[in-house]
Design a protein around this motif. Structure first.
Motif, PDB file in Angstrom:
ATOM      1  N   LEU A 138      14.427  10.930   1.770  1.00 50.33           N
ATOM      2  CA  LEU A 138      12.997  11.283   1.567  1.00 50.33           C
ATOM      3  C   LEU A 138      12.670  12.706   1.824  1.00 50.33           C
ATOM      4  O   LEU A 138      13.346  13.469   2.596  1.00 50.33           O
ATOM      5  N   LYS A 139      11.519  13.116   1.287  1.00 51.27           N
ATOM      6  CA  LYS A 139      11.204  14.749   1.520  1.00 51.27           C
ATOM      7  C   LYS A 139       9.533  14.632   1.447  1.00 51.27           C
ATOM      8  O   LYS A 139       8.877  13.573   1.174  1.00 51.27           O
ATOM      9  N   ASN A 140       9.060  15.644   1.936  1.00 52.08           N
ATOM     10  CA  ASN A 140       7.829  15.792   1.867  1.00 52.08           C
ATOM     11  C   ASN A 140       6.868  15.580   0.829  1.00 52.08           C
ATOM     12  O   ASN A 140       7.349  16.172  -0.491  1.00 52.08           O
ATOM     13  N   GLY A 141       5.949  14.931   0.584  1.00 53.64           N
ATOM     14  CA  GLY A 141       5.236  14.571  -0.549  1.00 53.64           C
ATOM     15  C   GLY A 141       5.838  13.436  -1.127  1.00 53.64           C
ATOM     16  O   GLY A 141       4.988  12.936  -2.283  1.00 53.64           O
ATOM     17  N   ASP A 142       6.849  12.530  -0.796  1.00 56.60           N
ATOM     18  CA  ASP A 142       7.301  11.465  -1.572  1.00 56.60           C
ATOM     19  C   ASP A 142       6.185  10.292  -0.966  1.00 56.60           C
ATOM     20  O   ASP A 142       5.491  10.466  -0.214  1.00 56.60           O
ATOM     21  N   TYR A 143       6.365   9.367  -1.970  1.00 56.90           N
ATOM     22  CA  TYR A 143       5.538   8.127  -1.331  1.00 56.90           C
ATOM     23  C   TYR A 143       6.445   6.708  -1.168  1.00 56.90           C
ATOM     24  O   TYR A 143       7.339   6.618  -1.930  1.00 56.90           O
ATOM     25  N   VAL A 144       5.941   5.943  -0.285  1.00 57.51           N
ATOM     26  CA  VAL A 144       6.633   4.907   0.210  1.00 57.51           C
ATOM     27  C   VAL A 144       5.395   3.713   0.174  1.00 57.51           C
ATOM     28  O   VAL A 144       4.465   4.070   0.164  1.00 57.51           O
ATOM     29  N   ARG A 145       6.096   2.356   0.427  1.00 60.57           N
ATOM     30  CA  ARG A 145       4.895   1.426   0.600  1.00 60.57           C
ATOM     31  C   ARG A 145       5.002   0.813   2.046  1.00 60.57           C
ATOM     32  O   ARG A 145       6.301   0.480   2.361  1.00 60.57           O
ATOM     33  N   ILE A 146       3.841   0.452   2.447  1.00 60.70           N
ATOM     34  CA  ILE A 146       3.786  -0.221   3.886  1.00 60.70           C
ATOM     35  C   ILE A 146       3.387  -1.521   3.630  1.00 60.70           C
ATOM     36  O   ILE A 146       2.448  -1.932   2.535  1.00 60.70           O
ATOM     37  N   ILE A 147       3.706  -2.504   4.295  1.00 58.26           N
ATOM     38  CA  ILE A 147       3.239  -3.807   4.291  1.00 58.26           C
ATOM     39  C   ILE A 147       2.496  -4.111   5.814  1.00 58.26           C
ATOM     40  O   ILE A 147       3.253  -3.402   6.916  1.00 58.26           O
ATOM     41  N   ASP A 148       1.570  -5.047   6.056  1.00 56.08           N
ATOM     42  CA  ASP A 148       0.986  -5.218   7.438  1.00 56.08           C
ATOM     43  C   ASP A 148       2.003  -5.936   8.714  1.00 56.08           C
ATOM     44  O   ASP A 148       1.851  -5.488   9.579  1.00 56.08           O
ATOM     45  N   GLU A 149       2.789  -6.278   8.031  1.00 55.52           N
ATOM     46  CA  GLU A 149       3.772  -7.039   9.288  1.00 55.52           C
ATOM     47  C   GLU A 149       5.075  -6.768   8.898  1.00 55.52           C
ATOM     48  O   GLU A 149       5.669  -6.393   7.809  1.00 55.52           O
ATOM     49  N   GLU A 150       5.939  -6.727  10.038  1.00 50.35           N
ATOM     50  CA  GLU A 150       7.430  -6.298   9.671  1.00 50.35           C
ATOM     51  C   GLU A 150       8.182  -7.377   9.086  1.00 50.35           C
ATOM     52  O   GLU A 150       7.563  -8.513   9.236  1.00 50.35           O
TER      53      GLU A 150
ATOM     54  N   MET B 178       0.725  -1.272  -0.033  1.00 56.46           N
ATOM     55  CA  MET B 178      -0.054  -0.117  -0.051  1.00 56.46           C
ATOM     56  C   MET B 178       1.003   1.256  -0.055  1.00 56.46           C
ATOM     57  O   MET B 178       1.793   1.486   0.907  1.00 56.46           O
ATOM     58  N   ASN B 179       0.675   2.111  -0.887  1.00 51.64           N
ATOM     59  CA  ASN B 179       1.400   3.375  -1.110  1.00 51.64           C
ATOM     60  C   ASN B 179       0.953   4.254  -0.156  1.00 51.64           C
ATOM     61  O   ASN B 179      -0.021   4.377   0.441  1.00 51.64           O
ATOM     62  N   ILE B 180       1.699   5.114   0.525  1.00 55.42           N
ATOM     63  CA  ILE B 180       1.460   6.065   1.718  1.00 55.42           C
ATOM     64  C   ILE B 180       2.522   7.364   1.472  1.00 55.42           C
ATOM     65  O   ILE B 180       3.642   7.175   0.999  1.00 55.42           O
ATOM     66  N   ARG B 181       1.964   8.378   1.671  1.00 52.98           N
ATOM     67  CA  ARG B 181       2.579   9.625   1.525  1.00 52.98           C
ATOM     68  C   ARG B 181       3.411   9.965   2.737  1.00 52.98           C
ATOM     69  O   ARG B 181       3.030   9.632   3.776  1.00 52.98           O
TER      70      ARG B 181
END
Length: 196
Positions: free
Chosen positions: A183-195, A10-13
């Protein structure tokens, strides 16, 4: 502010926070005077939160940080948030903590134009993701991992979910984390539910 699902990710700002201060109204009056008013310089990404026109100085016996921005609105506690790099200037060793948790905070003096306040209120903010209360995807306090795809990319573990009314889906990092991963403000990264 809506996330986008791609495959298993999931992408997140990203929002980057520099050192800043949250204040009790009573402490604000000590620092700036009873007839002063907290005025908005600009809105922040979360509802009703803003950077004010006011700045303070943060002092310890060993060091000083000048021009530290006061954020609004007033809170029911006074809190100073700094980066690990800042702690070397101040020569303190505060704990990584969520907002309002001062058990292992460091004592600092906040200096304004009219007065000063000394409190055990300085923390290193844990990496966190703001999530609206109506979102059932994550629960408050859950830890997730974030995958960063930059030239200095990698995996960021120990990212805490912080749920609240009116929150917008966003990863908040301090300047040390942002610089380490380019990273800077407004970039996007991806998260996963588990570490991982």
């Amino acid at each position: 502010n809506v996330s986008k699902v791609e495959g298993d990710y999931m992408n997140i700002r990203v929002g980057v926070s520099n050192r800043h201060v949250h204040l009790l109204e009573s402490d604000y009056e000590i620092l700036f005077g009873k007839n002063s008013h907290l005025t908005k310089r600009n809105d922040l990404s979360q509802d009703d939160e803003f950077a004010s026109n006011d700045v303070v100085t943060i002092k310890t016996e060993a060091g000083t940080l000048n021009n530290v921005r006061v954020l609004g609105p007033f809170r029911n506690y006074t809190q100073v948030e700094v980066s690990k790099t800042d702690t070397y200037t101040l020569k303190i060793n505060p704990a990584y903590a969520s907002s309002g948790h001062f058990e292992d905070a460091s004592v600092v003096t906040i200096v304004g134009p009219k007065g000063k306040v000394t409190k055990k209120c300085c923390i290193l903010a844990v990496r966190h993701i703001h999530v609206n209360n109506i979102d059932d995807t994550y629960h408050d306090g859950q830890k997730v991992s974030v995958i960063v795809n930059t030239i200095k990319g990698g995996i960021m573990d120990n990212v805490y979910i912080k749920k609240g009314k009116g929150y917008h889906f966003e990863l908040h990092l301090d300047t040390d984390d942002a610089n380490a991963f380019d990273l800077k403000n407004g970039d996007y990264v991806r998260i996963i539910d588990e570490e991982v």
